[in-house]
Every structure is written in structure tokens, then in C-alpha cells.
Design a protein around this motif. Structure first.
Motif, PDB file in Angstrom:
ATOM      1  N   GLU A 174       0.864  -1.193   0.063  1.00  0.00           N
ATOM      2  CA  GLU A 174       0.049   0.044  -0.039  1.00  0.00           C
ATOM      3  C   GLU A 174       0.928   1.209  -0.004  1.00  0.00           C
ATOM      4  O   GLU A 174       0.500   2.054  -0.770  1.00  0.00           O
ATOM      5  CB  GLU A 174      -0.940  -0.011   1.258  1.00  0.00           C
ATOM      6  CG  GLU A 174      -1.930  -1.016   1.219  1.00  0.00           C
ATOM      7  CD  GLU A 174      -2.817  -1.018   2.430  1.00  0.00           C
ATOM      8  OE1 GLU A 174      -2.681   0.202   3.052  1.00  0.00           O
ATOM      9  OE2 GLU A 174      -3.563  -1.872   2.713  1.00  0.00           O
ATOM     10  N   ARG A 175       2.025   1.331   0.867  1.00  0.00           N
ATOM     11  CA  ARG A 175       2.733   2.444   0.963  1.00  0.00           C
ATOM     12  C   ARG A 175       3.449   2.872  -0.349  1.00  0.00           C
ATOM     13  O   ARG A 175       3.506   3.890  -0.910  1.00  0.00           O
ATOM     14  CB  ARG A 175       3.812   2.172   2.003  1.00  0.00           C
ATOM     15  CG  ARG A 175       3.152   2.437   3.468  1.00  0.00           C
ATOM     16  CD  ARG A 175       4.105   2.042   4.441  1.00  0.00           C
ATOM     17  NE  ARG A 175       5.356   2.821   4.366  1.00  0.00           N
ATOM     18  CZ  ARG A 175       5.724   3.868   4.986  1.00  0.00           C
ATOM     19  NH1 ARG A 175       4.542   4.532   5.747  1.00  0.00           N
ATOM     20  NH2 ARG A 175       6.808   4.784   4.587  1.00  0.00           N
ATOM     21  N   LEU A 176       4.167   1.604  -0.743  1.00  0.00           N
ATOM     22  CA  LEU A 176       4.757   1.908  -2.166  1.00  0.00           C
ATOM     23  C   LEU A 176       3.920   2.364  -3.330  1.00  0.00           C
ATOM     24  O   LEU A 176       4.224   3.334  -4.115  1.00  0.00           O
ATOM     25  CB  LEU A 176       5.299   0.455  -2.584  1.00  0.00           C
ATOM     26  CG  LEU A 176       6.457  -0.127  -1.549  1.00  0.00           C
ATOM     27  CD1 LEU A 176       7.169  -1.471  -2.206  1.00  0.00           C
ATOM     28  CD2 LEU A 176       7.259   0.735  -1.184  1.00  0.00           C
ATOM     29  N   ARG A 177       2.653   1.812  -3.582  1.00  0.00           N
ATOM     30  CA  ARG A 177       1.769   2.200  -4.369  1.00  0.00           C
ATOM     31  C   ARG A 177       1.307   3.594  -4.319  1.00  0.00           C
ATOM     32  O   ARG A 177       1.296   4.511  -5.251  1.00  0.00           O
ATOM     33  CB  ARG A 177       0.629   1.324  -4.567  1.00  0.00           C
ATOM     34  CG  ARG A 177       0.916  -0.020  -5.057  1.00  0.00           C
ATOM     35  CD  ARG A 177      -0.445  -0.701  -5.221  1.00  0.00           C
ATOM     36  NE  ARG A 177      -0.321  -1.964  -6.349  1.00  0.00           N
ATOM     37  CZ  ARG A 177      -0.160  -3.470  -5.543  1.00  0.00           C
ATOM     38  NH1 ARG A 177      -0.213  -3.456  -4.243  1.00  0.00           N
ATOM     39  NH2 ARG A 177       0.194  -4.255  -6.449  1.00  0.00           N
ATOM     40  N   ALA A 178       1.060   4.064  -3.095  1.00  0.00           N
ATOM     41  CA  ALA A 178       0.654   5.429  -2.896  1.00  0.00           C
ATOM     42  C   ALA A 178       1.850   6.318  -3.088  1.00  0.00           C
ATOM     43  O   ALA A 178       1.786   7.409  -3.809  1.00  0.00           O
ATOM     44  CB  ALA A 178       0.487   5.513  -1.196  1.00  0.00           C
ATOM     45  N   VAL A 203      13.293  -1.764  -1.771  1.00  0.00           N
ATOM     46  CA  VAL A 203      13.759  -0.817  -0.599  1.00  0.00           C
ATOM     47  C   VAL A 203      14.060   0.791  -1.229  1.00  0.00           C
ATOM     48  O   VAL A 203      13.732   1.581  -0.338  1.00  0.00           O
ATOM     49  CB  VAL A 203      15.296  -1.449  -0.171  1.00  0.00           C
ATOM     50  CG1 VAL A 203      15.946  -0.239   0.615  1.00  0.00           C
ATOM     51  CG2 VAL A 203      15.055  -2.665   0.527  1.00  0.00           C
ATOM     52  N   ALA A 204      14.565   0.981  -2.248  1.00  0.00           N
ATOM     53  CA  ALA A 204      14.501   2.337  -2.869  1.00  0.00           C
ATOM     54  C   ALA A 204      13.212   2.908  -2.748  1.00  0.00           C
ATOM     55  O   ALA A 204      12.829   4.118  -2.364  1.00  0.00           O
ATOM     56  CB  ALA A 204      15.029   2.176  -4.050  1.00  0.00           C
ATOM     57  N   LEU A 205      12.231   2.072  -3.315  1.00  0.00           N
ATOM     58  CA  LEU A 205      10.726   2.915  -3.059  1.00  0.00           C
ATOM     59  C   LEU A 205      10.407   2.881  -1.432  1.00  0.00           C
ATOM     60  O   LEU A 205       9.433   4.006  -1.396  1.00  0.00           O
ATOM     61  CB  LEU A 205       9.640   1.876  -3.760  1.00  0.00           C
ATOM     62  CG  LEU A 205       9.451   1.818  -5.110  1.00  0.00           C
ATOM     63  CD1 LEU A 205       8.412   0.986  -5.744  1.00  0.00           C
ATOM     64  CD2 LEU A 205       9.103   3.231  -5.602  1.00  0.00           C
ATOM     65  N   ARG A 206      10.618   1.901  -0.709  1.00  0.00           N
ATOM     66  CA  ARG A 206      10.381   2.013   0.633  1.00  0.00           C
ATOM     67  C   ARG A 206      10.991   3.423   1.304  1.00  0.00           C
ATOM     68  O   ARG A 206      10.334   4.094   2.044  1.00  0.00           O
ATOM     69  CB  ARG A 206      10.839   0.846   1.317  1.00  0.00           C
ATOM     70  CG  ARG A 206      10.551   0.877   2.757  1.00  0.00           C
ATOM     71  CD  ARG A 206      11.122  -0.300   3.650  1.00  0.00           C
ATOM     72  NE  ARG A 206      11.088   0.162   5.150  1.00  0.00           N
ATOM     73  CZ  ARG A 206      11.835   0.922   5.567  1.00  0.00           C
ATOM     74  NH1 ARG A 206      12.872   1.422   5.086  1.00  0.00           N
ATOM     75  NH2 ARG A 206      11.765   0.942   6.964  1.00  0.00           N
TER      76      ARG A 206
END
Length: 400
Positions: A235-239, A364-367
Motif C-alpha cells: 500500500e505504501r509503495l503504490r501510494a 527498498v528504494a521505493l520504501r
């Protein structure tokens, strides 16, 4: 590179008194304020407490001309006319408010007194939207007062958990309350420039913590550690991609069509996200306590003894998060990855750590982009320059 600092002074009643003439501070990083406090004393004979950033002449640190709001208890002497809009903000940290540092120091003095120790001196070290840090002298040994905003408030609970279940890994809290924690001084230095051999030791220090935590995930969640296991991580990555993936300067409403467009690569990464996360789970490594920002600067100590510090970014998630952070800016991360994989294969027979790292790396980069976007959502706008460049940087790393 340094800073040219201007302090707008306010008294404890909230009256803006004026500004001190600008002066140079050698350390360029805006959140480091020990030199700011020392410079006010050396150049102008004024004892101040820095509260928060007001503005700067460039969009992001380091260096430049930087103006802070600072509290002063007595008469500062001659000052220049200055104005500051002291408007309350709902996302302002308590330690950035007038009287906030004084309240925290009073709490620390009481907490020390309850333990038979006397506060004899204070020195402000850092203040920004992620923490305020003070070195406190006592009648015995020094201690550190750290205060964090609400989104890092679980740090003290994590330190307490580590002291109980993995003693010696991290500094044990002497006292904690409302985002504040008192910690005994640790000998040594923050190990920013650690070579590969020392980084291997750091990984070996964290590994038994994470093995222990795999059986205590529910306990850690109950302590307030954020949940970043696969469903919530997705959810966090898509957002963050939906909100910031087009880039701040983009006005195009057309979908990306070629692999040369970073938006295309981010979209492709998200299109396969569920499959990637399923493959990651199939590698067999358990979710656990992840430090969340496990670089050498967050390890303090000497050649003989190391402690992991700064647990505010801790989450429940995949352990490869921490390995990949430790591998950043290493010419040859192979030995780190190999040692980490051997340790996990011994702890979880049949798992596939190498494949897990490969799958996790772009996530991890997206996170990281999502984490910095979360900081921006949680802090007042005057503090955004600290982090505004981090979101596009990490989205670009994920796309690459």
C-alpha cells in the motif's frame, strides 16, 4: 562548506526581541546546532536554545544562509530589528515550541534525581523535525537526552525491549516519557566511515536480534512498532508512486510508453509488485524487527564494542531492508551479502536469502521514498527543505 547563521531571538513569554548579526558555523548540516549555540556565545555573548528552522536561502541542506528561531532567557543586548510569525502549527514537535526544551530538560533533571544523580550541565547538540538531542553532564557520568516526534515515539519502547531480550545490542533507556528518552553515554564514535570488516561485525550484531524477534512480532507490534509486512508495504509503495512518481515538474497526463521514461519503469515495478512480494515470501525468510536505517553512522562504539543506536525508523518487515542499507556506498558489497545469507541459511534451513535480496532491492528504494514522503506529511512546511529532495532521489533509484 559551512553555514552563515542568523538567530531570531524570542523570550520565554513569546516576544520576538530581534536578531543577532549573522555569523559563520563550520558544520554545514542544518540540524547540527552545537556550533550555532557556541557561536552565539562566542560572537555575541548570548546563551540561546535553538528551537527550529525558519528559512534558508537554498532549497535543501547543506550550507548556505540559514535562519533559526532561538529562545533566550535574559537580555541579549543589542539586536537587529526582526520579525517572525510565531503561528502555532499542529505538526510542530513539542521541542520546537517556546518553552519546549526547558520542559524536557526539567523532566530529565527530575528523572536523574529519582535515580540519585544530579544534572550539572547541558549542551544542545541537534534539533530538527526528526529529533532533538542534548548531552547532559551529571555528578557521575554523562547522559544523553533524546526527544522525537510522535511518528518515532516507539523508539523508547524498542530500546526497552532490546534491553530485556537482547542486552548489549543498543543503549538501555534510563527513563522514557512522551517521546523523550534518557540514555547513558556510550564510549566511542558513530562509525560512519566503517570499512567492510567492521560492517560485517555490525551485521553479526543485528542478526541474533532479528532471529529473536521473529517469534515476538505480535509483542513488538503491541509496543507500537509500525507494521511494514507485505500487504501494508505494498500500500505504501503504490501510494508514493501515485502521488510523486511523475516528478514535481511533470504536467503530462499521458501514460508513460517507453522504458526510457522513469514513470514506465516505476509502473512496471508496481505492475509486478504482488508477484514479487509472493516470490519474496517464498524465499522463506521471516518478518522480524528491522532497524529501518541500518547504516554505519547508526552504530556507535569502539574497535572492541559496538551498539546499534537510533531505532526510530524501526518497523516489522523483511530483514533484507537492513542488509541493503548497510551495503550502500560499498564498492564491493559481495562479502556483506554472502555473510548475511550464510547467517540466515543457518537460522532458517531451506531459505533462499540471495534470491530474497535480489527481489527486495528495488523495493527498498521505493520504501525509502515512501518513508521520506511520510516525513513530509508529518512535519510543518518550514521543515520540508530537510527532506524534499529525498523523495524524487529514491524514486529515481527505484526506477533505475
Amino acid at each position: 562548506m559551512g553555514r552563515i547563521v542568523t538567530l531570531v531571538l524570542v523570550d520565554p513569554a513569546g516576544t520576538v526581541l530581534g536578531a543577532l548579526p549573522p555569523y559563520a558555523v563550520e558544520v554545514p548540516w542544518w540540524q547540527e546546532v552545537s556550533g550555532v549555540v557556541g557561536g552565539a556565545r562566542d560572537h555575541h555573548g548570548v546563551d540561546v536554545t535553538v528551537l527550529r528552522l525558519l528559512h534558508a536561502d537554498q532549497p535543501a541542506p547543506p550550507g548556505g544562509k540559514v535562519t533559526y528561531l532561538a529562545e533566550v532567557a535574559g537580555d541579549p543586548g543589542p539586536v537587529r530589528p526582526a520579525a517572525a510569525a510565531l503561528v502555532p502549527h499542529p505538526r510542530r514537535a513539542p521541542y520546537a515550541e517556546i518553552g519546549g526544551p526547558a520542559a524536557s530538560l526539567a523532566w530529565a533533571a527530575d528523572a536523574l534525581a529519582a535515580r540519585g544523580r544530579t544534572l550539572t550541565g547541558v549542551a544542545q547538540q541537534r534539533t530538527w523535525n526528526l529529533s532533538a538531542i542534548w548531552r547532559l553532564e551529571t555528578d557521575t557520568t554523562p547522559v544523553w537526552l533524546k526527544q522525537v516526534p510522535v511518528f518515532f515515539a516507539h523508539e523508547a519502547a524498542v530500546l526497552g525491549w532490546l534491553a530485556e531480550h537482547c542486552p548489549g545490542t543498543a543503549p538501555a533507556p534510563l527513563a522514557a516519557d512522551s517521546g523523550r528518552v534518557l540514555l547513558d553515554d556510550l564510549p566511542g564514535t558513530d562509525r560512519y566511515s566503517a570499512p567492510t570488516g567492521e560492517r560485517l561485525t555490525m551485521l553479526s550484531l543485528l542478526h541474533p536480534v532479528q532471529v529473536t524477534a521473529t517469534a515476538r512480532v505480535a509483542e513488538l507490534l503491541a509496543l507500537g512498532v509500525p507494521d511494514q509486512r507485505s500487504p501494508l508495504l505494498a500500500e505504501r509503495l503504490r501510494a508514493v508512486v501515485a502521488r510523486d512518481g511523475a516528478g514535481p515538474a511533470s504536467t503530462s497526463t499521458e501514460p508513460p510508453t517507453t522504458a526510457a521514461d522513469p514513470r514506465f519503469r516505476l509502473a512496471a515495478l508496481l505492475d509486478g509488485l504482488d508477484e514479487r512480494l509472493a516470490a519474496l515470501a517464498a524465499c522463506g525468510l521471516p518478518d522480524t524487527l528491522a532497524h529501518g536505517d541500518f547504516h554505519p553512522g547508526n552504530v556507535r562504539g569502539t574497535d572492541e564494542r559496538l551498539h546499534v543506536i537510533d531505532w526510530g525508523d524501526a518497523v516489522i518487515g523483511h530483514p533484507a531492508i537492513d542488509l541493503l542499507r548497510m551495503c550502500e556506498r560499498v564498492a564491493d558489497p559481495g562479502p556483506l551479502r554472502q555473510a548475511w545469507s550464510r547467517a540466515w541459511r543457518a537460522a532458517v534451513p531451506g531459505c533462499d536469502p540471495e534470491r530474497a535480496v535480489e527481489l527486495m532491492e528495488p523495493l527498498v528504494a521505493l520504501r525509502n521514498a515512501a518513508a521520506y514522503a511520510g516525513f513530509l506529511d508529518a512535519i510543518e512546511p518550514s521543515e520540508w527543505p530537510y527532506h524534499a529532495d529525498d523523495v524524487p532521489y529514491w524514486l529515481a533509484q527505484a526506477a533505475a
